[in-house]
Design a protein around this motif. Structure first.
Motif, PDB file in Angstrom:
ATOM      1  N   ALA A 261      -7.994  13.930  34.403  1.00 49.49           N
ATOM      2  CA  ALA A 261      -7.710  13.209  35.646  1.00 49.49           C
ATOM      3  C   ALA A 261      -7.575  14.203  36.805  1.00 49.49           C
ATOM      4  CB  ALA A 261      -6.435  12.391  35.486  1.00 49.49           C
TER       5      ALA A 261
ATOM      6  N   GLU B 235      -9.924  14.137  40.070  1.00 48.38           N
ATOM      7  CA  GLU B 235      -9.318  13.905  41.389  1.00 48.38           C
ATOM      8  C   GLU B 235      -9.500  15.076  42.344  1.00 48.38           C
ATOM      9  OE1 GLU B 235      -5.259  12.453  41.070  1.00 48.38           O
ATOM     10  OE2 GLU B 235      -5.857  11.331  39.285  1.00 48.38           O
TER      11      GLU B 235
ATOM     12  N   ALA C 120     -16.812  11.960  38.759  1.00 49.61           N
ATOM     13  CA  ALA C 120     -15.846  11.378  39.705  1.00 49.61           C
ATOM     14  C   ALA C 120     -16.550  10.330  40.565  1.00 49.61           C
ATOM     15  CB  ALA C 120     -15.233  12.475  40.575  1.00 49.61           C
TER      16      ALA C 120
ATOM     17  N   ILE D 224     -14.001   7.856  42.195  1.00 47.78           N
ATOM     18  CA  ILE D 224     -12.765   8.590  42.524  1.00 47.78           C
ATOM     19  C   ILE D 224     -13.057   9.526  43.699  1.00 47.78           C
ATOM     20  CG2 ILE D 224     -11.043  10.244  41.663  1.00 47.78           C
ATOM     21  CD1 ILE D 224     -11.697   9.133  38.816  1.00 47.78           C
TER      22      ILE D 224
ATOM     23  N   ARG E  46     -12.414  12.680  45.640  1.00 45.08           N
ATOM     24  CA  ARG E  46     -11.752  13.949  45.287  1.00 45.08           C
ATOM     25  C   ARG E  46     -11.001  14.508  46.487  1.00 45.08           C
ATOM     26  NH1 ARG E  46     -14.437  18.180  42.996  1.00 45.08           N
ATOM     27  NH2 ARG E  46     -13.130  18.386  41.175  1.00 45.08           N
ATOM     28  N   ARG E  47      -9.919  15.252  46.220  1.00 41.68           N
ATOM     29  CA  ARG E  47      -9.081  15.827  47.276  1.00 41.68           C
ATOM     30  C   ARG E  47      -8.571  17.185  46.795  1.00 41.68           C
ATOM     31  NH1 ARG E  47      -3.721  15.017  45.311  1.00 41.68           N
ATOM     32  NH2 ARG E  47      -3.821  13.691  43.487  1.00 41.68           N
TER      33      ARG E  47
ATOM     34  N   ILE F  57      -6.026  19.576  45.238  1.00 40.54           N
ATOM     35  CA  ILE F  57      -4.881  19.389  44.330  1.00 40.54           C
ATOM     36  C   ILE F  57      -4.064  20.678  44.335  1.00 40.54           C
ATOM     37  CG2 ILE F  57      -4.171  18.894  41.947  1.00 40.54           C
ATOM     38  CD1 ILE F  57      -5.801  16.582  42.657  1.00 40.54           C
TER      39      ILE F  57
ATOM     40  N   THR G  83      -0.306   6.304  39.333  1.00 44.19           N
ATOM     41  CA  THR G  83      -1.450   6.258  38.391  1.00 44.19           C
ATOM     42  C   THR G  83      -1.413   5.021  37.498  1.00 44.19           C
ATOM     43  OG1 THR G  83      -0.258   7.387  36.616  1.00 44.19           O
ATOM     44  CG2 THR G  83      -1.420   8.776  38.198  1.00 44.19           C
TER      45      THR G  83
END
Ligand code: 3HC
Ligand code: NAI
Length: 690
Positions: free
Chosen positions: A491, A495, A582, A587, A589-590, A592, A664
């Protein structure tokens, strides 16, 4: 005189005996009478020399660790040593067993040291997150030279009496009659006459030191410190011994010691010292143990071979059983190769290699195991195969033989039920490589007899393993928690993180490596096979495996590896695969951060530990710490996951788990009741092992 310290006079030689079982630690009730005895003897004309000796199994094994963190009671060890150095007549330490930490420092306060041949001498304080605080960093270099002192103090590894003699740390080594020999030595010195020079005044080894070479050695050692403060403080203190006058260096050592002893890292390492000893005390430890003189091992693969070596290294004869002569020879050849490598690296003598190889027998017939007292099964991880093996064992093992399985995940109760003697069956879960890794999970099944547990715990100690008794569940303590730690790995990638970012957050935390590097090392196909067997999937890892990327062994996995190299290199194809998956899953993405990574991997780890505690799979929170530090590389300076939870703040962990659960929707983040209680009371409460 108190019962902890007594004084006798042997024809003009005063013998001061310390008697503080079990290891003659320098507790307050030893220091006080010792100081008083030495004060009296210093000016007593009836004593021409003084010998300091110990009753029981060892010379002083150090300061009393239980006193650290409490108010200091005078006199301190430093005052005793300072007093010793004012004694104008010869003082001699008579060393048997171990002279460790403050024990060696006490001996360094004497003019001379006489040691029994089997004695070991060392400054192991670094293993408790400390440095020698009784002048060891300042006196030891004066006798053995700064380079040797630094190596001893930073490693914490004791040296033999013979090596100590060669290094001028002891003056005489004796085969037997230590006390008589030490008294004779003291009398001879008194007859010869003074002046007797205390170690503090012996500067010749310091003057000849090459400071640049010392700094280079220190820099090498610092590279291995991995976030631990103590090894760096040790280095600084020994350097001070070279560059500062004695008293200034001693004062600086004191300051460094005070800082370390009140810090979290030393607290964590002291916690682990006692946790390991506590874990070894399995219920039923005082029961009549069974005799183990020969061990049988079924399966000579990765684990069977390693377990066989671990036992042979502890001096136990081993019989290996395989399905074919070819598999047996392959297993024995690997063992032979491993020992040959040890000889070539200098960690094993040729004589010891031959002696160990002489302990192995092999066969393909179950009857070959009929004389074994313990039989450990290490065949494929398949319940049907294991049941077949245990069914056969039931027919040939002698009555009272202990039958163990090395299964990683399977139900030991079910395995035990395939025999007519479930009371003799348990799990012995070794870690790979089994001849190196210290941890042993002793898996207690429902019907395992207490004396069987006690016998195996004793055996573990005999072969140098750290044993923890655990209950039956999927993956026991370690692997079950490992699954929780890794549940969010993919995950995090989907992400926005990269494998390298996750792994860096882990190594910055103090782990030797992160989960993706670990996966590549162990082989990604293992998890893939397990997932398929359990009907589970992992979108990215499954695709890597389908493409034949199993990790280091195929040259690519989460990372790429150049031919012959273990150095992970970021793989743009893997990153592209992550981005594609992703996108497929919608999803966004950013970035992290490291905090997110820790919260989503290590907080679930702690949470699973809390569940294990409340289910009675582990008896104590500290047992879980022992498992994680010795089996999975949890950083010792943080004391294991359950101890670290206290440092991190259990309230914060609960709060962030709740946050991630809402965000989540995944149950892995549901805080366990035992964690909530810990947050309220500050103490872990468990149900005890069932
Ligand atoms: N202080 C308090 N208790 C100690 C102790 C110490 N220094 N060393 C051992 N013990 C206790 C253990 O906790 C254990 O207690 P338990 O029976 O209640 O569980 C008992 O003594 C026996 O210990 P072991 O089970 O470890 O016995 P072994 O025979 O296997 O090993 C040993 C003996 C090699 C001496 C080992 O106990 C050891 O390594 N001890 C620690 C040595 C050490 O670290 N010394 C340095 C202390 S710090 C210091 O000296 C600071 C100074 O520089 C000022
Ligand atoms: P492996 O595949 O390397 O070795 C298994 C060996 O067992 C093979 O040599 C095979 O010929 C032999 N074998 C199979 N059936 C047999 C039988 N009926 N009789 C005699 N020998 C038989 O497997 P590995 O990795 O050594 O695993 C063995 C067990 O140890 C498994 O239960 C595994 O879960 C467990 N384990 C594995 C760890 C690891 O890191 N590899 C760690 C801890 C436990």
């Amino acid at each position: 005189m108190s019962s902890s310290v007594s004084v006798a006079n042997d024809n003009g030689v005063a013998v001061v005996t310390i008697d503080n079982p079990p290891v003659n630690a320098l507790s307050f009730h030893v220091r006080k009478p010792l100081y008083e005895a030495l004060t009296g003897l210093r000016d007593d004309p009836a004593a021409r020399a003084i010998v300091i000796a110990c009753a029981g199994r060892t010379f002083v094994a150090g300061a009393d660790i239980t006193e650290f963190g409490k108010p200091v009671q005078q006199p301190e060890l430093r005052a005793i040593i300072a007093l010793l150095e004012t004694v104008p007549k010869p003082t001699v330490a008579a060393i048997h067993g171990t002279a460790l930490g403050g024990g060696l420092e006490l001996a360094l306060g004497c003019h001379f040291r006489v040691a029994e041949k089997s004695a070991r001498l060392g400054q192991p304080e670094v293993k408790l997150g400390l440095l020698p605080g009784g002048g060891g960093t300042v006196r030891l270099p004066r006798l053995v030279g700064p380079a040797k002192a630094l190596a001893m103090i930073v490693s914490g590894t004791p040296i033999s009496a013979g090596e100590a003699k060669a290094a001028s740390l002891v003056d005489a080594v004796v085969d037997s009659d230590l006390l008589a020999e030490a008294i004779r030595f003291a009398r001879e010195m008194a007859d010869r006459g003074g002046p007797f020079v205390p170690v503090r005044e012996r500067n010749e080894r310091l003057v000849e030191t090459d400071l640049a070479a010392f700094d280079a050695q220190a820099a090498e050692l610092a590279k291995k410190a991995r976030g631990l403060e103590a090894p760096l403080a040790c280095t600084e203190a020994v350097r001070n011994a070279i560059t500062l006058p004695f008293d200034a260096a001693l004062a600086a050592e004191r300051q460094l010691f005070q800082k370390l002893v009140s810090g979290d890292q030393s607290r964590a390492q002291r916690h682990l010292f006692f946790a390991e000893r506590e874990a070894a005390k399995v219920p039923g430890k005082d029961l009549q143990k069974r005799r183990i003189t020969r061990v049988g091992i079924i399966g000579a693969g990765t684990m069977g071979g390693g377990i066989a070596m671990a036992l042979a290294n502890g001096g136990l004869p081993v019989t290996l059983l395989e399905t074919s002569e070819e598999a047996l020879q392959r297993g024995l050849a690997t063992i032979g190769k491993n020992y040959a490598v040890s000889v070539s690296r200098g960690s094993l003598t040729e004589e010891a290699r031959q002696q160990r190889l002489g302990l192995f027998k092999g066969g393909t017939d179950y009857a070959d195991l009929a004389d074994c007292d313990l039989i450990i099964e290490a065949v494929f991880e398949d319940m049907a195969v294991k049941k077949d093996v245990f069914g056969k064992l039931d027919t040939i093992a002698r009555p009272g033989a202990i039958l163990a399985t090395n299964t990683s995940y399977l139900d030991v109760n079910e395995i035990a039920a395939s025999t007519s003697r479930p009371q003799d069956v348990l799990g012995m879960h070794f870690f790979s490589p089994a001849n190196v890794m210290k941890l042993l999970e002793i898996v207690r099944a429902e019907k395992t007899a207490p004396e069987v547990l006690a016998t195996v715990a004793d055996l573990a100690r005999r072969i140098g393993k750290v044993a923890v008794v655990v209950g039956v569940c999927h993956g026991f303590v370690g692997n079950r928690m490992l699954s929780a730690r890794g549940a969010e790995n993919e995950a995090l990638l989907l992400e926005g993180a990269t494998p390298a970012q996750v792994d860096k957050a882990f190594t910055d935390f103090g782990w030797p490596m992160g989960p993706f590097q670990m996966g590549d090392l162990a082989g990604l196909d293992i998890g893939w096979r397990n997932r398929k067997a359990r009907g589970q999937t992992a979108v990215i890892a499954d695709t890597l495996c389908e493409q034949g990327h199993f990790g280091q062994k195929t040259g690519s996995g989460w990372y790429r590896y150049e031919a012959g190299s273990r150095e992970p290199v970021a793989d743009p194809d893997v990153e592209a695969l992550i981005r594609a998956k992703a996108a497929e899953l919608g999803i966004a993405r950013r970035e992290i951060g490291a905090d997110d990574i820790i919260e989503r991997t290590l907080y679930p780890l702690v949470n699973e530990g809390a569940k294990i505690l409340e289910e009675g799979i582990a008896a104590r929170a500290s047992d879980i710490d022992v498992v994680w530090v010795n089996g999975y590389g949890f950083p010792i300076g943080k004391g294991g996951p359950m101890f670290w939870a206290g440092l991190e703040g259990a309230g914060r962990i609960v709060e962030r788990l709740e946050y991630w659960r809402v965000r989540t929707g995944r149950p892995i983040f549901e805080p366990a009741p035992a964690l909530r209680r810990f947050a309220e009371t500050g103490a872990w409460e468990g149900a005890g092992v069932r």
